[in-house]
Design an enzyme around this catalytic site. Structure first.
Site, PDB file in Angstrom:
ATOM      1  N   ASP A   1     -40.806   4.702   6.563  1.00  0.00           N
ATOM      2  CA  ASP A   1     -41.206   4.075   8.035  1.00  0.00           C
ATOM      3  C   ASP A   1     -40.105   3.229   8.551  1.00  0.00           C
ATOM      4  OD1 ASP A   1     -43.522   5.254   8.471  1.00  0.00           O
ATOM      5  OD2 ASP A   1     -44.723   4.216   7.117  1.00  0.00           O
TER       6      ASP A   1
ATOM      7  N   HIS B   1     -43.449   0.436  -1.650  1.00  0.00           N
ATOM      8  CA  HIS B   1     -44.242   1.685  -1.835  1.00  0.00           C
ATOM      9  C   HIS B   1     -45.016   1.812  -3.082  1.00  0.00           C
ATOM     10  CE1 HIS B   1     -44.814   6.139  -1.909  1.00  0.00           C
ATOM     11  NE2 HIS B   1     -44.603   5.893  -0.617  1.00  0.00           N
TER      12      HIS B   1
HETATM   13  C1  LIG Z   1     -45.641   6.324   4.848  1.00  0.00           C
HETATM   14  C2  LIG Z   1     -46.100   5.481   4.164  1.00  0.00           C
HETATM   15  O1  LIG Z   1     -47.255   5.288   3.921  1.00  0.00           O
HETATM   16  S1  LIG Z   1     -44.971   4.204   3.320  1.00  0.00           S
HETATM   17  C3  LIG Z   1     -45.888   2.691   3.507  1.00  0.00           C
HETATM   18  C4  LIG Z   1     -45.910   2.147   4.759  1.00  0.00           C
HETATM   19  N1  LIG Z   1     -46.738   0.766   4.700  1.00  0.00           N
HETATM   20  C5  LIG Z   1     -45.896  -0.346   4.840  1.00  0.00           C
HETATM   21  O2  LIG Z   1     -44.749  -0.356   5.161  1.00  0.00           O
HETATM   22  C6  LIG Z   1     -46.543  -1.479   4.934  1.00  0.00           C
HETATM   23  C7  LIG Z   1     -45.914  -2.666   4.211  1.00  0.00           C
HETATM   24  N2  LIG Z   1     -45.913  -2.535   2.602  1.00  0.00           N
HETATM   25  C8  LIG Z   1     -46.988  -2.728   1.883  1.00  0.00           C
HETATM   26  O3  LIG Z   1     -48.114  -2.951   2.368  1.00  0.00           O
HETATM   27  C9  LIG Z   1     -46.955  -2.194   0.552  1.00  0.00           C
HETATM   28  O4  LIG Z   1     -45.703  -2.179  -0.191  1.00  0.00           O
HETATM   29  C10 LIG Z   1     -47.714  -0.898   0.414  1.00  0.00           C
HETATM   30  C11 LIG Z   1     -49.112  -0.796   0.874  1.00  0.00           C
HETATM   31  C12 LIG Z   1     -46.941   0.462   0.760  1.00  0.00           C
HETATM   32  C13 LIG Z   1     -47.776  -0.506  -1.024  1.00  0.00           C
HETATM   33  O5  LIG Z   1     -48.733  -1.299  -1.836  1.00  0.00           O
HETATM   34  P1  LIG Z   1     -49.144  -1.573  -3.217  1.00  0.00           P
HETATM   35  O6  LIG Z   1     -48.452  -0.729  -4.320  1.00  0.00           O
HETATM   36  O7  LIG Z   1     -50.791  -1.650  -3.140  1.00  0.00           O
HETATM   37  O8  LIG Z   1     -48.702  -3.089  -3.426  1.00  0.00           O
HETATM   38  P2  LIG Z   1     -49.351  -4.250  -3.251  1.00  0.00           P
HETATM   39  O9  LIG Z   1     -49.710  -4.582  -1.500  1.00  0.00           O
HETATM   40  O10 LIG Z   1     -50.312  -4.614  -4.025  1.00  0.00           O
HETATM   41  O11 LIG Z   1     -47.903  -5.358  -3.327  1.00  0.00           O
HETATM   42  C14 LIG Z   1     -47.585  -5.783  -4.536  1.00  0.00           C
HETATM   43  C15 LIG Z   1     -46.816  -7.213  -4.267  1.00  0.00           C
HETATM   44  O12 LIG Z   1     -45.757  -6.987  -3.424  1.00  0.00           O
HETATM   45  C16 LIG Z   1     -45.946  -7.543  -2.071  1.00  0.00           C
HETATM   46  N3  LIG Z   1     -45.304  -6.476  -1.230  1.00  0.00           N
HETATM   47  C17 LIG Z   1     -45.695  -5.483  -1.196  1.00  0.00           C
HETATM   48  N4  LIG Z   1     -45.094  -5.055  -0.032  1.00  0.00           N
HETATM   49  C18 LIG Z   1     -44.829  -6.169   0.718  1.00  0.00           C
HETATM   50  C19 LIG Z   1     -44.124  -6.241   1.986  1.00  0.00           C
HETATM   51  N5  LIG Z   1     -43.815  -4.871   2.735  1.00  0.00           N
HETATM   52  N6  LIG Z   1     -43.787  -7.336   2.530  1.00  0.00           N
HETATM   53  C20 LIG Z   1     -43.871  -8.425   1.703  1.00  0.00           C
HETATM   54  N7  LIG Z   1     -44.426  -8.265   0.497  1.00  0.00           N
HETATM   55  C21 LIG Z   1     -44.941  -7.143  -0.034  1.00  0.00           C
HETATM   56  C22 LIG Z   1     -47.474  -8.074  -2.078  1.00  0.00           C
HETATM   57  O13 LIG Z   1     -47.810  -8.860  -1.198  1.00  0.00           O
HETATM   58  C23 LIG Z   1     -47.692  -8.048  -3.560  1.00  0.00           C
HETATM   59  O14 LIG Z   1     -47.231  -9.272  -3.901  1.00  0.00           O
HETATM   60  P3  LIG Z   1     -48.164 -10.412  -4.893  1.00  0.00           P
HETATM   61  O15 LIG Z   1     -48.443  -9.625  -6.134  1.00  0.00           O
HETATM   62  O16 LIG Z   1     -47.367 -11.500  -4.813  1.00  0.00           O
HETATM   63  O17 LIG Z   1     -49.503 -10.547  -4.305  1.00  0.00           O
HETATM   64  O1  LIG Z   2     -46.948   8.345  -0.699  1.00  0.00           O
HETATM   65  C1  LIG Z   2     -47.251   7.237   0.139  1.00  0.00           C
HETATM   66  O2  LIG Z   2     -48.401   6.644  -0.647  1.00  0.00           O
HETATM   67  C2  LIG Z   2     -47.051   7.171   1.446  1.00  0.00           C
HETATM   68  C3  LIG Z   2     -45.894   7.839   1.716  1.00  0.00           C
HETATM   69  O3  LIG Z   2     -44.621   7.486   1.600  1.00  0.00           O
HETATM   70  C4  LIG Z   2     -46.151   8.813   2.703  1.00  0.00           C
HETATM   71  O4  LIG Z   2     -47.218   9.358   2.978  1.00  0.00           O
HETATM   72  O5  LIG Z   2     -45.050   9.549   3.042  1.00  0.00           O
END
Ligand SMILES: CC(=O)SCCNC(=O)CCNC(=O)[C@H](O)C(C)(C)COP(=O)(O)OP(=O)(O)OC[C@H]1O[C@@H](n2cnc3c(N)ncnc32)[C@H](O)[C@@H]1OP(=O)(O)O
Ligand SMILES: O=C([O-])CC(=O)C(=O)O
Length: 371
Positions: A308, A257
């Site tokens: 999620d 997150h």
């Molecule tokens: C309701 C919502 O929107 S909640 C979020 C729903 N989305 C997901 O579950 C998708 C999976 N999760 C992700 O893609 C990310 O954790 C996000 C988009 C939610 C947050 O992303 P950010 O804060 O931008 O973190 P970012 O993507 O830059 O990740 C940072 C590091 O952690 C890693 N990482 C983050 N999430 C994950 C994951 N779910 N699985 C594996 N590695 C991950 C990235 O690969 C990155 O690694 P690195 O530094 O070695 O390159």
């Molecule tokens: O806040 C965020 O970036 C994503 C999330 O968890 C939501 O929208 O519920």
């Protein structure tokens, strides 16, 4: 000029709709744990739009208002019948149908506060009808008309399945709606605010927000969590699958997150619901596998489940088709989008940040025939 990739840590607006401070999520000051355990979704919507909880009369009249606004014009339903049904994702169908809804609302472009509040009620009420109608149309069934007198949660399940839900399903679904209602300045809410800050209309703001929610890094993750669970198929196979995915730098859906680094406070509620519901359906394997994946990802990567992750097994246990999971997120989150849209209009300024230019400088014009 310097920039922060993905606007991480940038405070882009003030808001009194919801807040995340030290990992604690509140809706207008009410802790999500209290709301998840006690509130109906209708109460939460009222809170988000009015900044206070309703009393009995207010709640009853608001619930009635929502119930009475739930019918969708036939033209919007008929247009969905013309979609290439087997190729269209329900989120794309929803995005298009909501945009279409505006064409049948005479006050779509009216901008006074009362008109915007009326449109908020219409959108909140009609989006469940659209989602369930599309889900049924593509199964070759007729849409089920909304039924007055049912709770918001029960009415959704009724319109989806054609029969009223049992109490356990209604309660669980209500809780899921409460948990997803708002979340500070997440990507789809920010999208909605950017859109309406141009003084565009409420329908445009919600249509844009649906587009943003659809992506797998945001609301689209819940459907993909279920695909992963299906692909793994068995708790025994989880470790190998997850380790391999992490080695290949594949993101595990439902983990991580941008804001919460010590865990998403909503996940524990969904985890418990998943435990209870999978027990009722006799399919504890989905819960067991989810817990196993949770342990592995946390140990291997230090990442915790977000909203999620466990919602996937919750919705699956309620008998909901997997590509309807993200539309359900929209059914709930539209309440938050609308609260933020109303807040944006109330004290508007165009949202227009800058970009740090990284392209070449001082290029010389070359006529077409010389390129
Ligand atoms: C309701 C919502 O929107 S909640 C979020 C729903 N989305 C997901 O579950 C998708 C999976 N999760 C992700 O893609 C990310 O954790 C996000 C988009 C939610 C947050 O992303 P950010 O804060 O931008 O973190 P970012 O993507 O830059 O990740 C940072 C590091 O952690 C890693 N990482 C983050 N999430 C994950 C994951 N779910 N699985 C594996 N590695 C991950 C990235 O690969 C990155 O690694 P690195 O530094 O070695 O390159
Ligand atoms: O806040 C965020 O970036 C994503 C999330 O968890 C939501 O929208 O519920």
């Amino acid at each position: 000029m310097s920039h922060t990739k993905g606007l991480e840590g940038i405070v882009a607006t003030t808001s009194q709709v919801s807040s995340i401070v030290d990992g604690v999520l509140t809706y207008h000051g009410y802790n999500i744990d209290d709301l998840a355990d006690n509130a109906t979704f209708e109460e939460v919507v009222y809170l988000l739009w009015n900044y206070r909880l309703p009393n009995k009369e207010e709640l009853s009249s608001f619930s009635k208002e929502l119930s009475q606004a739930a019918t969708v014009p036939d033209e919007v339903i008929d247009q969905m019948r013309s979609f290439p049904i087997d190729k269209v994702h329900p989120m794309a169908a929803l995005r298009t149908a909501v945009s279409n809804l505006a064409l049948f609302d005479e006050e779509a472009d009216e901008m006074d506060e009362e008109a915007n509040r009326r449109k908020a009620v219409k959108l909140q009420a009609k989006i469940p009808t659209i989602v369930t109608a599309f889900a049924r149309i593509r199964q070759g069934k007729d849409p089920v008309a909304p039924k007055e007198g049912l709770s918001f949660a029960a009415n959704f399940l009724y319109m989806l399945n054609g029969e009223e839900p049992d109490e356990t399903s209604e309660k669980a679904f209500n809780k899921a709606l409460v948990i997803h209602a708002d979340h500070e300045l997440n990507a789809s809410t920010f999208t909605a605010r950017v859109c309406v800050a141009t003084l565009s209309d409420v329908y445009s703001g919600i249509t844009s927000a649906i587009g943003a929610l659809k992506g797998p890094l945001h609301g689209g993750a819940n459907e993909r969590v279920m695909s992963m669970l299906n692909e793994i198929g068995d708790s025994e196979k989880a470790e190998e699958y997850i380790k391999k995915a992490l080695e290949n730098k594949v993101k595990i859906m439902g983990f991580g997150h941008r804001v919460y680094k010590d865990g998403d406070p909503r996940a524990k509620h969904l985890k418990e619901m998943s435990r209870q519901l999978t027990e009722v359906t006799g399919e504890s394997k989905w819960y067991d596998m989810s817990v196993k994946i949770d342990e592995i990802v946390t140990n291997e990567k230090g990442l915790l489940p977000n909203v999620d992750f466990y919602s996937a097994s919750v919705y699956h246990s309620l008998g909901i088709e997997h590509d309807i999971f993200t539309p359900i997120f929209a059914v709930s989150r539209v309440s938050g989008w609308l609260a933020h849209i109303l807040e944006q209009y109330a004290d508007n300024r165009l949202i227009r940040p800058r970009a740090e230019y990284t392209g070449p400088e001082k290029q010389e014009w070359v006529p077409l025939e010389k390129r």
